[in-house]
Scaffold this active site. Structure first.
Site, short mmCIF file in Angstrom:
data_model
loop_
_atom_site.label_atom_id
_atom_site.label_comp_id
_atom_site.label_asym_id
_atom_site.label_seq_id
_atom_site.Cartn_x
_atom_site.Cartn_y
_atom_site.Cartn_z
N GLU A 49 1.44 -24.32 4.94
CA GLU A 49 0.91 -24.26 3.16
C GLU A 49 1.02 -22.98 2.65
OE1 GLU A 49 -0.99 -27.94 4.93
OE2 GLU A 49 -0.61 -26.03 5.49
N HIS B 19 -2.72 7.21 7.37
CA HIS B 19 -2.62 5.98 6.82
C HIS B 19 -3.22 5.60 5.47
CE1 HIS B 19 -1.91 1.65 6.74
NE2 HIS B 19 -3.05 1.24 6.56
N HIS C 206 0.87 -1.38 0.02
CA HIS C 206 0.09 0.13 -0.09
C HIS C 206 0.96 1.10 0.05
CE1 HIS C 206 0.66 -0.98 4.35
NE2 HIS C 206 0.76 0.24 4.63
N HIS D 193 -11.43 -33.50 5.21
CA HIS D 193 -10.44 -33.81 4.32
C HIS D 193 -10.94 -34.09 2.86
CE1 HIS D 193 -7.92 -33.65 7.67
NE2 HIS D 193 -6.79 -34.02 7.29
N LEU E 123 -1.13 -8.14 2.61
CA LEU E 123 0.04 -8.17 3.36
C LEU E 123 0.68 -9.47 3.73
CD1 LEU E 123 -1.15 -5.24 5.59
CD2 LEU E 123 0.62 -5.29 4.08
N ARG F 63 -5.65 -40.47 -4.65
CA ARG F 63 -5.24 -41.17 -3.46
C ARG F 63 -5.31 -42.79 -3.88
NH1 ARG F 63 -7.24 -44.37 0.86
NH2 ARG F 63 -5.76 -44.42 2.49
#
Length: 600
Positions: free
Chosen positions: A448, A293, A85, A509, A148, A556
Site C-alpha cells: 500500500e 549531518h 534534507h 478491518h 525519506l 462492501r
C-alpha cells in the site's frame, strides 16, 4: 583516481583552464554554497551535499538529458532527490545549470529558477529555497521530497509512466519517450519500508529506465548506522532483481561516469549504484560524523574546510565567473536535443495525427472529449447495490474513454472492484510476465505505501492514476496522500469496506478514525456516496478535479438505490452536501445528517 585539486580553485581568471580545473571549481562551488546557506540559516544539512557534490555534478554535467532553457521538455531525464534534507545540493545544481523559471505552466525565459540571492534565503519564509524541495515551487524540482523513501517510490512511478508512454505513443521512427530516471537516495531511504516495497516492484517490472544512486555514508542523526543498519544492501537489491554496481570513492567522477554508462546500457533491470562517500568531506573535525549531518558546521569549521578546498576563506556565497558561465558550453547541445525532439513531434503530428492530438491532451492535463458520455443512471431499487460495485461499472465506463487513466490495487481488485475489464485494457507487465508495458491494469502487490508514492510519480508524469484498497489500510498510505495534496496531484484513491459492514473480519478491518483523518487533511477532497447514483455523480465530479487528490469511500454491503422522483437529484453531490428530503418548508424538529451507508 585523479585528484580533485590539480590547481587552486580560486586561481586568477585564465589560469588552469583544463577540464579538471573547471570540474573542481564547480564541485567546490556546490560544496561551499551548501555550507554557507546552512550556516546563514542556522539550520539544515550540509554534510551530504559536500559528500555528493562530485557525483551529482558529473551526472548533471555529462549524463542527464535536460534543457535548462525548457525545464518542461516532456522527454527530459528526471532527477529525483529522495534525500530531500540535502536540498542545497539540488538548489546549487539548479542555480549553476541555469534552469529557467516556470510560472503558470509557462517557461519564463528571462528569469532563472534560482539566483544567488535565492540561495542566500535558504530555509526562510516565502523563499524559493525551502528546507526540503517542493514541486511546483521551484523550477527544476521534479517532486516534493522530505519524508525519506517517498522520492524512491515516486521514481518508480516515473519509470512506469515512461514505459507506458513509450508503449502507447512511440511508433517506428518516432521514439518520443525514451527518458531515464535518476534518483539520489541514502541510508535513511534504504531503511524505510516504502523504498523496499518500491524497489521490489521495480525489480519485478524490470524497469531498465531507472537508476538509483545510493549514498552509503553510514551516518544518520543518531550516529553510525551500525547501531541499527548492518545488512548487505548490495545483496538485498540483487535479490530484488536489480543490477548492482559500486563506486568505491564518491570523489572519483571518472569511474562514476563509467558506472552511469553501464547502468544506462542495462535495459532489462533497474540499476543501483552504491556510492561510498564521507559525509561532510573536507571538514577537518566533522567529516564522517553525525555532526556534519543535520547542523551547521560553524564559522571556524567552515573557514578551515574552505582552506582545505583551496577556497577563499573570508568569502560567503562565493561563485567564480567561470562556474557561472560553465554551463553555457553545454546548453547549446542540450537545447539542440530539445529542439530535435520538438521537430520529431512535428513530423509525428503529420504521420500520426490522432495519437498526436491525444498526446496534446495528455501533456496539457486536459480531459478527453466525451469522457463522461457513457456514465450510467441507476434505477431505483430497494435492494440496491454495493457502492464498490456501482463504482466498478462507472470506473470502466470512464476509463474506456480516458485512455491515460491507469491504476490498480494492493492485491485487492476482486474486492475493491477496480479491475479494468473492457477490451484492450490489459495488464501492465513485462512481456515475460504475460503482459505489456501498454497495459492499463497495475498490480501493486501487497504494498500500500509504495502504491501511493508510485501513483504520485505517475501523476507527475502526465498520467491519471488511481489506486485502491480497504479503507482501513489507508493508514499505510497517509504519507503519499498528504504529499499528493501538497503537490496538488490528481491522484484518485478508491477505498472500500468503509464501515462495520466489512463483514466477519472484525475490528482489525473496521475503519473508525480514518474518515475524520482524511477529511481533515488539507487539500484532499473526500466523497462518500450514499447510493449508486451518487457514485455516478461522484465520478462526474472527481474526474474534473485536476488540481488535488480525491478519496472515494465505498461500501462492501448493498445500499438501496434511492428513488430520485421522491428524493432530491443526486447532482447535489457536487456541492459537497445537499438536502435529500425535508418537511415541505416547515420548521424541522430534527436535522439528520449522514453520508454513505448511514443515509439509507
Amino acid at each position: 583516481m585523479r585528484s580533485l585539486f590539480p590547481c587552486p580553485a580560486w586561481a586568477p581568471d585564465g589560469a588552469g583552464s583544463a577540464r579538471a580545473d573547471i570540474d573542481t571549481l564547480c564541485i567546490n562551488t556546490i560544496r561551499t554554497l551548501a555550507m554557507d546557506a546552512v550556516q546563514k540559516a542556522n539550520s539544515g544539512h550540509p554534510g551530504t551535499p559536500m559528500a555528493l557534490a562530485p557525483p551529482a555534478y558529473a551526472l548533471w554535467r555529462d549524463v542527464l538529458n535536460y534543457d535548462p532553457a525548457n525545464p518542461l521538455w516532456p522527454n527530459r531525464d528526471r532527477f529525483v532527490l529522495s534525500i530531500g534534507h540535502a536540498s542545497m545540493l539540488l538548489y546549487a545544481l539548479i542555480y549553476l545549470a541555469g534552469i529557467r523559471d516556470v510560472k503558470d505552466g509557462r517557461v519564463t525565459a528571462d528569469r532563472p529558477s534560482l539566483t544567488l540571492a535565492d540561495l542566500e534565503q535558504f530555509r526562510q519564509l516565502n523563499s524559493r529555497t525551502p528546507g526540503h524541495p517542493e514541486y511546483g515551487h521551484t523550477s527544476g524540482v521534479e517532486t516534493t521530497t522530505g519524508p525519506l523513501g517517498q522520492g524512491c517510490g515516486n521514481s518508480v512511478g516515473m519509470g512506469i509512466a515512461q514505459k507506458w508512454l513509450a508503449a502507447h505513443f512511440n511508433r517506428p521512427g518516432f521514439d518520443l519517450f525514451d527518458y531515464h530516471i535518476y534518483t539520489f537516495c541514502g541510508d535513511g531511504d534504504n531503511m524505510e519500508g516504502v523504498s523496499s516495497e518500491a524497489a521490489s516492484i521495480a525489480g519485478h517490472l524490470k524497469l531498465g529506465n531507472l537508476t538509483w544512486i545510493y549514498d552509503s555514508n553510514h551516518i544518520s542523526i543518531e550516529g553510525n548506522t551500525r547501531i541499527a543498519f548492518t545488512e548487505s544492501v548490495y545483496k538485498r537489491f540483487e535479490a530484488y532483481g536489480w543490477h548492482v554496481l559500486e563506486l568505491k570513492d564518491a570523489n572519483d567522477t571518472g569511474d562514476f561516469r563509467r558506472l552511469l554508462a553501464e547502468a544506462k546500457a542495462e535495459t532489462s533491470r533497474p540499476t543501483l549504484i552504491i556510492v561510498h562517500s564521507i559525509i561532510g568531506w573536507g571538514s577537518p573535525h566533522k567529516a564522517g560524523t553525525a555532526a556534519a549531518h543535520g547542523s551547521p558546521l560553524g564559522v571556524e569549521e567552515i573557514r578551515e574546510t574552505k582552506k582545505f578546498y583551496g577556497w577563499p576563506e573570508d568569502k560567503s556565497f562565493y561563485v567564480r565567473r567561470r562556474a557561472r558561465t560553465f554551463p553555457k558550453r553545454h546548453r547549446h547541445a542540450r537545447a539542440a536535443a530539445s529542439r530535435a525532439w520538438y521537430d520529431l513531434l512535428a513530423r509525428y503530428r503529420k504521420a500520426h495525427p490522432e495519437l498526436a492530438a491525444e498526446l496534446d491532451l495528455v501533456l496539457s492535463g486536459k480531459l478527453p472529449e466525451g469522457w463522461d458520455s457513457q456514465i450510467s443512471d441507476f434505477p431505483a431499487d430497494p435492494k440496491g447495490i454495493a457502492s464498490r460495485a456501482s463504482s466498478a461499472t462507472v470506473l470502466n465506463q470512464v476509463a474506456a474513454r480516458y485512455p491515460w487513466m491507469i491504476g490498480g490495487s494492493a492485491d485487492l481488485s476482486p474486492s475493491t472492484k477496480t479491475h479494468l475489464t473492457f477490451d484492450g485494457a490489459g495488464d501492465f507487465q513485462p512481456p515475460q510476465w504475460g503482459g505489456t508495458y501498454g497495459g492499463r491494469n497495475l498490480h501493486f502487490g501487497v504494498r500500500e505505501h509504495a502504491m501511493g508514492s508510485i501513483c504520485n510519480g505517475l501523476a507527475l508524469s502526465y498520467l491519471r492514476p488511481y489506486c485502491s484498497g480497504f479503507f482501513i489500510f489507508s493508514d499505510y498510505m497517509k504519507p503519499p496522500i498528504r504529499l499528493a495534496a501538497l503537490m496538488k496531484l490528481p491522484v484518485l484513491y478508491i477505498f472500500t469496506h468503509d464501515s462495520i459492514g466489512v463483514g466477519e473480519d472484525g475490528p482489525t478491518h473496521q475503519p473508525v478514525e480514518q474518515l475524520a483523518q482524511l477529511r481533515a487533511t488539507p487539500g484532499v477532497t473526500l466523497i462518500r456516496p450514499a447510493d449508486a447514483n451518487e457514485v455516478a455523480e461522484a465520478w462526474r465530479t472527481l474526474v474534473t478535479l485536476v488540481d488535488r487528490p480525491t478519496v472515494l469511500v465505498l461500501t462492501r454491503q448493498n445500499l438501496p438505490t434511492l428513488c430520485r422522483k421522491t428524493f432530491a437529484p443526486a447532482t447535489g453531490l457536487a456541492k459537497g452536501a445537499y438536502v435529500l428530503a425535508d418537511n415541505s418548508g416547515g420548521t424541522p424538529d430534527v436535522i439528520l445528517m449522514a453520508t454513505g451507508s448511514e443515509v439509507g
